[in-house]
Design an enzyme around this catalytic site. Structure first.
Site, mmCIF file in Angstrom:
data_model
loop_
_atom_site.group_PDB
_atom_site.id
_atom_site.type_symbol
_atom_site.label_atom_id
_atom_site.label_comp_id
_atom_site.label_asym_id
_atom_site.label_seq_id
_atom_site.Cartn_x
_atom_site.Cartn_y
_atom_site.Cartn_z
ATOM 1 N N CYS A 1 -20.102 39.680 -19.732
ATOM 2 C CA CYS A 1 -20.590 40.785 -20.543
ATOM 3 C C CYS A 1 -21.080 40.192 -21.859
ATOM 4 O O CYS A 1 -21.160 38.975 -22.003
ATOM 5 C CB CYS A 1 -19.496 41.830 -20.767
ATOM 6 S SG CYS A 1 -18.000 41.148 -21.525
ATOM 7 N N THR A 2 -21.389 41.020 -22.835
ATOM 8 C CA THR A 2 -22.009 40.526 -24.059
ATOM 9 C C THR A 2 -21.101 39.591 -24.840
ATOM 10 O O THR A 2 -21.468 38.458 -25.163
ATOM 11 C CB THR A 2 -22.436 41.697 -24.952
ATOM 12 O OG1 THR A 2 -23.253 42.585 -24.194
ATOM 13 C CG2 THR A 2 -23.211 41.198 -26.170
#
Length: 245
Positions: free
Chosen positions: A182-183
C-alpha cells in the site's frame, strides 16, 4: 524543494486519546505544521508537512513518548505545503476495515524489506523458491495512478471490501508467498494480519509501503506514479510531485 512531507503510523494500544490529542494539537500549532493525524485505540497514523526543522522537532517530541519511540517516517519533498490546515482526529480505527484483525499487543505482521522484494522480483521467486504474488490493498482510484507489474488488485472502492474480496480469492495464494503493499504500510500491514488470521500462509507486508520502496529502490518493477492523499496528487518513483493522480 523546501517543504518536508512525512507519513508514518504505528499500531500500538492507546487509552488516553483525548489527552493525547490535546497535547498533539498544542505541539502542531506551536510548530505551524499542516496535515492530518489520526488517533484510535489501535494506534496513530500521521501525514505532516512544513519546513524541515519544524517537522523534525515534532518527530523528536513524539519520540519522547515510549509508545512512539520507534516511529520512522517516510520523507519526500515539495515546493509548497500540500495541506490547507492541521487536523488531529479521533477515530475508531486508524485505517477502517471493520474487521477485528488488529490487536497491538500481539505484535506486527511479518514484513519484507524493499530491497529484498526487489531481489525477489528480479529472480522471479522468494528465497525459498516460492512464486511471489503481489497484492495491492489500495482502492481503485489509487491503483489507477500506478502499481507494481503483475499485481493482484480487487478494484475496491473502500478498504472495508478487502476481507470479503480476499476470502473469495484465497485459492490463488496456496503454496505461494504473498506480499501485500500500500502507500505507506498501514493498510498492507492490516491486510497481512487479516490474511494470516483466516489461514492464508506465507503472507508478508511490504515494509514502509510504496513510498519506502521508492526511497530505497526507485521505480524497478513499478509502472506509473503513486497516489498520495494531499495536494500533490501523486508522486513519481523519485518521490517528486507528479500531479497526475
Amino acid at each position: 524543494m523546501s517543504i518536508l512531507n512525512i507519513s508514518a503510523y504505528k499500531f500500538v494500544a492507546l487509552d488516553d486519546l483525548a489527552e493525547l490529542r490535546a497535547r498533539i494539537v498544542e505541539r502542531c500549532d506551536a510548530l505551524a505544521l499542516k496535515g492530518t493525524i489520526l488517533l484510535a485505540p489501535e494506534g496513530i497514523n500521521l501525514f505532516l508537512a512544513a519546513d524541515a526543522p519544524a517537522v523534525h522537532a515534532f518527530i523528536a517530541w513524539l519520540h519522547a513518548d515510549p509508545r512512539f519511540a520507534d516511529i520512522a517516517p517516510k520523507e519526500s519533498w515539495s515546493d509548497e505545503v500540500p495541506f490547507g490546515r492541521m487536523r488531529v482526529r479521533l477515530k475508531k480505527e486508524i485505517i477502517t476495515m471493520h474487521a477485528p484483525a488488529i490487536r497491538p499487543g500481539d505484535g506486527r505482521a511479518p514484513h519484507v524489506l524493499p530491497r529484498d522484494l526487489h531481489r525477489w522480483l528480479d529472480q522471479g521467486h522468494d528465497d525459498d523458491g516460492r512464486e511471489v504474488v503481489l497484492l495491492d490493498t489500495r482502492n481503485d482510484y489509487e491503483v489507477a495512478a500506478g502499481t507494481f507489474e503483475n499485481t493482484v488488485e480487487y478494484g475496491l472502492s473502500s478498504f472495508t471490501g478487502f476481507p470479503g474480496a480476499v476470502a473469495a480469492d484465497r485459492e490463488r495464494f496456496e503454496g505461494k508467498t504473498v506480499v501485500s503493499f500500500c502507500t505507506g504500510g498501514i493498510r498492507c500491514e492490516k491486510a497481512a494480519i487479516h490474511m494470516r488470521e483466516i489461514g492464508i500462509e506465507n503472507v508478508f507486508q511490504l515494509e514502509g509501503g510504496i513510498l519506502k520502496y521508492f526511497e530505497e529502490v526507485g521505480g524497478a518493477h513499478w509502472r506509473g506514479d503513486c497516489f498520495v492523499f494531499d495536494g500533490r496528487g501523486a508522486v513519481d518513483p523519485a518521490l517528486a510531485p507528479s500531479g497526475d493522480a
